[in-house]
Design a protein around this motif. Structure first.
Motif, PDB file in Angstrom:
ATOM      1  N   VAL A   1      15.846  29.722  -1.025  1.00  0.00           N
ATOM      2  CA  VAL A   1      14.713  29.091  -1.718  1.00  0.00           C
ATOM      3  C   VAL A   1      15.081  27.677  -2.142  1.00  0.00           C
ATOM      4  O   VAL A   1      14.294  26.731  -1.975  1.00  0.00           O
ATOM      5  N   ALA A   2      16.292  27.526  -2.701  1.00  0.00           N
ATOM      6  CA  ALA A   2      16.732  26.224  -3.196  1.00  0.00           C
ATOM      7  C   ALA A   2      16.855  25.196  -2.075  1.00  0.00           C
ATOM      8  O   ALA A   2      16.554  24.009  -2.275  1.00  0.00           O
ATOM      9  N   LEU A   3      17.277  25.639  -0.895  1.00  0.00           N
ATOM     10  CA  LEU A   3      17.496  24.700   0.212  1.00  0.00           C
ATOM     11  C   LEU A   3      16.259  24.541   1.101  1.00  0.00           C
ATOM     12  O   LEU A   3      15.792  23.426   1.330  1.00  0.00           O
ATOM     13  N   ILE A   4      15.739  25.651   1.594  1.00  0.00           N
ATOM     14  CA  ILE A   4      14.658  25.601   2.588  1.00  0.00           C
ATOM     15  C   ILE A   4      13.278  25.601   1.940  1.00  0.00           C
ATOM     16  O   ILE A   4      12.404  24.819   2.318  1.00  0.00           O
TER      17      ILE A   4
ATOM     18  N   LEU B   1      18.466  36.662   7.697  1.00  0.00           N
ATOM     19  CA  LEU B   1      17.175  36.398   8.320  1.00  0.00           C
ATOM     20  C   LEU B   1      16.037  37.015   7.506  1.00  0.00           C
ATOM     21  O   LEU B   1      14.961  36.426   7.354  1.00  0.00           O
ATOM     22  N   MET B   2      16.290  38.215   6.967  1.00  0.00           N
ATOM     23  CA  MET B   2      15.278  38.879   6.150  1.00  0.00           C
ATOM     24  C   MET B   2      15.042  38.103   4.852  1.00  0.00           C
ATOM     25  O   MET B   2      13.893  37.940   4.416  1.00  0.00           O
ATOM     26  N   ALA B   3      16.126  37.599   4.245  1.00  0.00           N
ATOM     27  CA  ALA B   3      15.995  36.794   3.029  1.00  0.00           C
ATOM     28  C   ALA B   3      15.279  35.479   3.330  1.00  0.00           C
ATOM     29  O   ALA B   3      14.456  35.004   2.540  1.00  0.00           O
ATOM     30  N   LEU B   4      15.583  34.905   4.473  1.00  0.00           N
ATOM     31  CA  LEU B   4      14.938  33.668   4.894  1.00  0.00           C
ATOM     32  C   LEU B   4      13.436  33.870   5.065  1.00  0.00           C
ATOM     33  O   LEU B   4      12.622  33.073   4.585  1.00  0.00           O
ATOM     34  N   GLY B   5      13.075  34.950   5.739  1.00  0.00           N
ATOM     35  CA  GLY B   5      11.660  35.242   5.944  1.00  0.00           C
ATOM     36  C   GLY B   5      10.928  35.488   4.642  1.00  0.00           C
ATOM     37  O   GLY B   5       9.829  34.967   4.420  1.00  0.00           O
ATOM     38  N   GLN B   6      11.530  36.264   3.745  1.00  0.00           N
ATOM     39  CA  GLN B   6      10.892  36.573   2.459  1.00  0.00           C
ATOM     40  C   GLN B   6      10.729  35.310   1.612  1.00  0.00           C
ATOM     41  O   GLN B   6       9.671  35.079   1.017  1.00  0.00           O
ATOM     42  N   ALA B   7      11.761  34.473   1.565  1.00  0.00           N
ATOM     43  CA  ALA B   7      11.691  33.237   0.780  1.00  0.00           C
ATOM     44  C   ALA B   7      10.600  32.326   1.306  1.00  0.00           C
ATOM     45  O   ALA B   7       9.820  31.733   0.548  1.00  0.00           O
ATOM     46  N   PHE B   8      10.524  32.222   2.616  1.00  0.00           N
ATOM     47  CA  PHE B   8       9.544  31.336   3.241  1.00  0.00           C
ATOM     48  C   PHE B   8       8.113  31.809   2.984  1.00  0.00           C
ATOM     49  O   PHE B   8       7.265  31.059   2.526  1.00  0.00           O
ATOM     50  N   PHE B   9       7.848  33.086   3.249  1.00  0.00           N
ATOM     51  CA  PHE B   9       6.484  33.594   3.112  1.00  0.00           C
ATOM     52  C   PHE B   9       6.056  33.714   1.652  1.00  0.00           C
ATOM     53  O   PHE B   9       4.878  33.675   1.340  1.00  0.00           O
ATOM     54  N   SER B  10       7.026  33.843   0.765  1.00  0.00           N
ATOM     55  CA  SER B  10       6.709  34.004  -0.650  1.00  0.00           C
ATOM     56  C   SER B  10       6.106  32.746  -1.261  1.00  0.00           C
ATOM     57  O   SER B  10       5.406  32.816  -2.274  1.00  0.00           O
ATOM     58  N   LEU B  11       6.349  31.585  -0.636  1.00  0.00           N
ATOM     59  CA  LEU B  11       5.974  30.314  -1.254  1.00  0.00           C
ATOM     60  C   LEU B  11       4.644  29.746  -0.757  1.00  0.00           C
ATOM     61  O   LEU B  11       4.306  28.600  -1.065  1.00  0.00           O
ATOM     62  N   SER B  12       3.879  30.521   0.011  1.00  0.00           N
ATOM     63  CA  SER B  12       2.568  30.080   0.512  1.00  0.00           C
ATOM     64  C   SER B  12       2.662  28.809   1.347  1.00  0.00           C
ATOM     65  O   SER B  12       1.841  27.904   1.235  1.00  0.00           O
TER      66      SER B  12
ATOM     67  N   PRO C   1       4.635  30.553  10.104  1.00  0.00           N
ATOM     68  CA  PRO C   1       5.870  29.793  10.334  1.00  0.00           C
ATOM     69  C   PRO C   1       5.665  28.605  11.270  1.00  0.00           C
ATOM     70  O   PRO C   1       6.282  27.545  11.080  1.00  0.00           O
ATOM     71  N   LEU C   2       4.768  28.755  12.254  1.00  0.00           N
ATOM     72  CA  LEU C   2       4.486  27.648  13.162  1.00  0.00           C
ATOM     73  C   LEU C   2       3.858  26.484  12.399  1.00  0.00           C
ATOM     74  O   LEU C   2       4.176  25.313  12.637  1.00  0.00           O
ATOM     75  N   GLY C   3       2.980  26.814  11.440  1.00  0.00           N
ATOM     76  CA  GLY C   3       2.363  25.786  10.623  1.00  0.00           C
ATOM     77  C   GLY C   3       3.382  25.020   9.800  1.00  0.00           C
ATOM     78  O   GLY C   3       3.368  23.785   9.754  1.00  0.00           O
ATOM     79  N   SER C   4       4.282  25.740   9.141  1.00  0.00           N
ATOM     80  CA  SER C   4       5.296  25.076   8.327  1.00  0.00           C
ATOM     81  C   SER C   4       6.264  24.275   9.186  1.00  0.00           C
ATOM     82  O   SER C   4       6.715  23.195   8.799  1.00  0.00           O
ATOM     83  N   LEU C   5       6.580  24.804  10.370  1.00  0.00           N
ATOM     84  CA  LEU C   5       7.458  24.084  11.297  1.00  0.00           C
ATOM     85  C   LEU C   5       6.846  22.734  11.670  1.00  0.00           C
ATOM     86  O   LEU C   5       7.526  21.698  11.643  1.00  0.00           O
ATOM     87  N   THR C   6       5.547  22.736  11.976  1.00  0.00           N
ATOM     88  CA  THR C   6       4.893  21.491  12.375  1.00  0.00           C
ATOM     89  C   THR C   6       4.780  20.513  11.197  1.00  0.00           C
ATOM     90  O   THR C   6       4.904  19.300  11.393  1.00  0.00           O
TER      91      THR C   6
ATOM     92  N   ALA D   1      15.710  26.761  10.616  1.00  0.00           N
ATOM     93  CA  ALA D   1      15.535  28.012   9.879  1.00  0.00           C
ATOM     94  C   ALA D   1      14.187  28.645  10.210  1.00  0.00           C
ATOM     95  O   ALA D   1      14.098  29.869  10.386  1.00  0.00           O
ATOM     96  N   ILE D   2      13.137  27.840  10.291  1.00  0.00           N
ATOM     97  CA  ILE D   2      11.801  28.377  10.602  1.00  0.00           C
ATOM     98  C   ILE D   2      11.752  28.890  12.036  1.00  0.00           C
ATOM     99  O   ILE D   2      11.116  29.908  12.323  1.00  0.00           O
ATOM    100  N   LEU D   3      12.454  28.212  12.950  1.00  0.00           N
ATOM    101  CA  LEU D   3      12.542  28.718  14.321  1.00  0.00           C
ATOM    102  C   LEU D   3      13.216  30.086  14.355  1.00  0.00           C
ATOM    103  O   LEU D   3      12.828  30.970  15.142  1.00  0.00           O
ATOM    104  N   ALA D   4      14.219  30.267  13.486  1.00  0.00           N
ATOM    105  CA  ALA D   4      14.889  31.571  13.396  1.00  0.00           C
ATOM    106  C   ALA D   4      13.903  32.645  12.949  1.00  0.00           C
ATOM    107  O   ALA D   4      13.923  33.785  13.441  1.00  0.00           O
ATOM    108  N   ILE D   5      13.016  32.300  12.008  1.00  0.00           N
ATOM    109  CA  ILE D   5      11.995  33.246  11.559  1.00  0.00           C
ATOM    110  C   ILE D   5      11.056  33.593  12.708  1.00  0.00           C
ATOM    111  O   ILE D   5      10.713  34.765  12.935  1.00  0.00           O
ATOM    112  N   LEU D   6      10.616  32.578  13.441  1.00  0.00           N
ATOM    113  CA  LEU D   6       9.706  32.800  14.573  1.00  0.00           C
ATOM    114  C   LEU D   6      10.337  33.709  15.626  1.00  0.00           C
ATOM    115  O   LEU D   6       9.733  34.679  16.073  1.00  0.00           O
ATOM    116  N   ILE D   7      11.569  33.390  15.989  1.00  0.00           N
ATOM    117  CA  ILE D   7      12.247  34.183  17.023  1.00  0.00           C
ATOM    118  C   ILE D   7      12.545  35.588  16.522  1.00  0.00           C
ATOM    119  O   ILE D   7      12.331  36.579  17.229  1.00  0.00           O
TER     120      ILE D   7
END
Length: 466
Positions: free
Chosen positions: A57-60, A223-234, A402-407, A450-456
């Motif tokens: 969360v702090a980094l990504i 990867l699971m923590a990455l996905g949860q952190a990313f999706f948790s922040l809208s 994730p594609l939206g945030s990546l772009t 990191a977002i590409l990792a979530i997508l894959i």
């Protein structure tokens, strides 16, 4: 101070910094914080998962959120208008976010309706839930007839509340309701957490959450923590672009991003301390998602003293989280329609409400079909949407978001450039962005990877990241 291009003199703005922080935190704090984080924390090794989650969360999380905020505040426009102003070739990036939010709002309003149904049920007939929680859930979806309450009446009440707030506007509606709901959410969460950690046998759950075991740390956990952190922040839906566009120019973006991410993380952590000690104490198998929240948790409340009371409080908590998130999701789409299509706020809200409600009904019926084969679908005659709900969640959670945030990150990092983004944060030297060079590297390289990792991970390997 001169107005930047696109800054409308009569455009809505947050009345206060606190109002914005609570609204943005309300957007970030959603159902995923309450019913997904605890299960992932449990499966990921408890304290080990939590440490990794906080670092990510702090980094990504802060990096991607800042990318959306700077676009919004600089242009003072909705997601599509903002991208068009900065580089018209990339207006589709904002459009992708708007489309994603539109789809998500359809089924989010349905789940919000289910929560209302459960609040009423815990008040009126908790014994019926405890008798067979799975049958009770399926009955709400329409196992014994068309789901008028589960798919129509309760979701309509929920959507009506969202529409009412949106029509009131940014300051009188969204800001005002979040100033009430967010403190109420924290209060309920604290009360439920205190009750959970004081249950007999809860100490084992506390130990699991507080004692790291790095032998359980592997790539899947990260990867699971990455996905949860990313999706948790809208992120990835243009919501934070829209909310950022209502910010006054004198606001400190670094402070605001830090506070929003901190509040969201605190809610997730409290949810973990609310759920995991309780399931350790009662012997209920921890899980994630709607099945856990609407079916499995009944076993926890049944074994508690005054269980119906705490059950009702839990669903009130879910209701507040769902409502604040739904408001932000709808606002992103409404802002686009009113500003780009020149439609009145009331008309835009009504049109979006009706169209997404149809999507939501199909989602609920599809959930029933997936649970009890074909109760409300005539498969032979083609009147069916098998897997529609799962497809909708896969499309939005694992692909579009994730594609939206990546772009957004790529746009800020490489197209608009981090130099301009940093200039917006610093506002001609008014604010100091001490980590600007670190943020530039993160938004250009680390966050996209990191977002590409979530997508894959979500699409290719089928990991339940979202």
């Amino acid at each position: 101070m001169s107005h930047t291009p696109g800054e409308g003199k009569h455009r809505a703005q947050w009345a206060s910094s606190l109002g914005f922080i609570l609204a943005a935190a309300g957007s970030a704090v959603g159902l995923g914080n309450i019913w997904k984080f605890p299960g992932k924390a449990y499966n990921g090794g408890g304290a080990t998962f939590i440490i990794i989650y906080i670092i990510i969360v702090a980094l990504i999380g802060t990096t991607a959120m800042m990318a959306e905020f700077v676009i919004g505040r600089h242009t003072q426009k909705n997601a599509v208008g903002a991208l068009r102003q900065l580089n018209k070739k990339f207006s589709w990036v904002g459009g992708l976010g708007i489309f994603t939010g539109f789809l998500i709002f359809g089924y989010y309003s349905q789940v919000g309706g289910w929560v209302i149904y459960y609040i009423a049920s815990y008040i009126i007939c908790p014994s019926k839930i405890f008798a067979d929680s799975q049958a009770f859930f399926y009955e709400m979806l329409g196992a014994n007839g068309f789901p008028w309450l589960g798919a129509i009446v309760c979701p309509l009440i929920f959507m009506g509340l969202v529409i009412f707030v949106i029509i009131k506007g940014v300051e009188a509606g969204i800001e005002k309701i979040n100033k009430v709901l967010m403190p109420a959410l924290f209060l309920l969460l604290i009360v439920l957490t205190v009750r959970s950690v004081t249950l007999p046998g809860a100490s084992d759950g506390l130990k699991y959450l507080l004692t790291p075991d790095f032998s359980k740390l592997d790539f899947d956990t990260v990867l699971m923590a990455l996905g949860q952190a990313f999706f948790s922040l809208s992120l990835g839906m243009g919501i934070m672009v829209t909310y950022g566009s209502y910010l006054k120019k004198e606001e400190n973006l670094v402070k605001n991003v830090g506070l929003v991410c901190t509040l969201d993380t605190v809610v997730a952590l409290l949810a973990g301390f609310m759920i995991i000690p309780a399931v350790f104490a009662t012997g209920v198998e921890p899980g994630m998602g709607g099945g856990f929240a609407f079916i499995s948790l009944a076993g926890v409340f049944e074994k508690m003293t005054a269980g119906p009371v705490f059950g009702c409080m839990f669903y009130l908590l879910l209701f507040f989280a769902a409502l604040t998130s739904a408001i932000s999701i709808m606002e992103g789409t409404v802002a686009y329609v009113t500003e780009e299509k020149k439609v009145s706020r009331k008309k835009a809200t009504a049109l979006i409400g009706v169209s997404t409600f149809i999507i939501g009904i199909l989602y609920t019926l599809s959930q029933l079909y997936a649970s009890i084969k074909g109760i409300w679908f005539d498969f032979a005659n083609g009147v069916t949407f098998p897997g529609f709900g799962d497809f909708l969640e896969f499309l939005t959670d694992r692909l579009l978001t994730p594609l939206g945030s990546l772009t957004f990150c790529i746009f800020v990092g490489w197209i608009w450039t981090t130099k301009k983004g940093i200039a917006e944060v610093e506002r001609d030297g008014i604010y100091s962005f001490k980590l600007k060079n670190v943020w530039a590297v993160l938004v250009k390289y680390i966050a996209p990877l990191a977002i590409l990792a979530i997508l894959i991970g979500g699409m290719v390997f089928g990991l339940a990241l979202s």
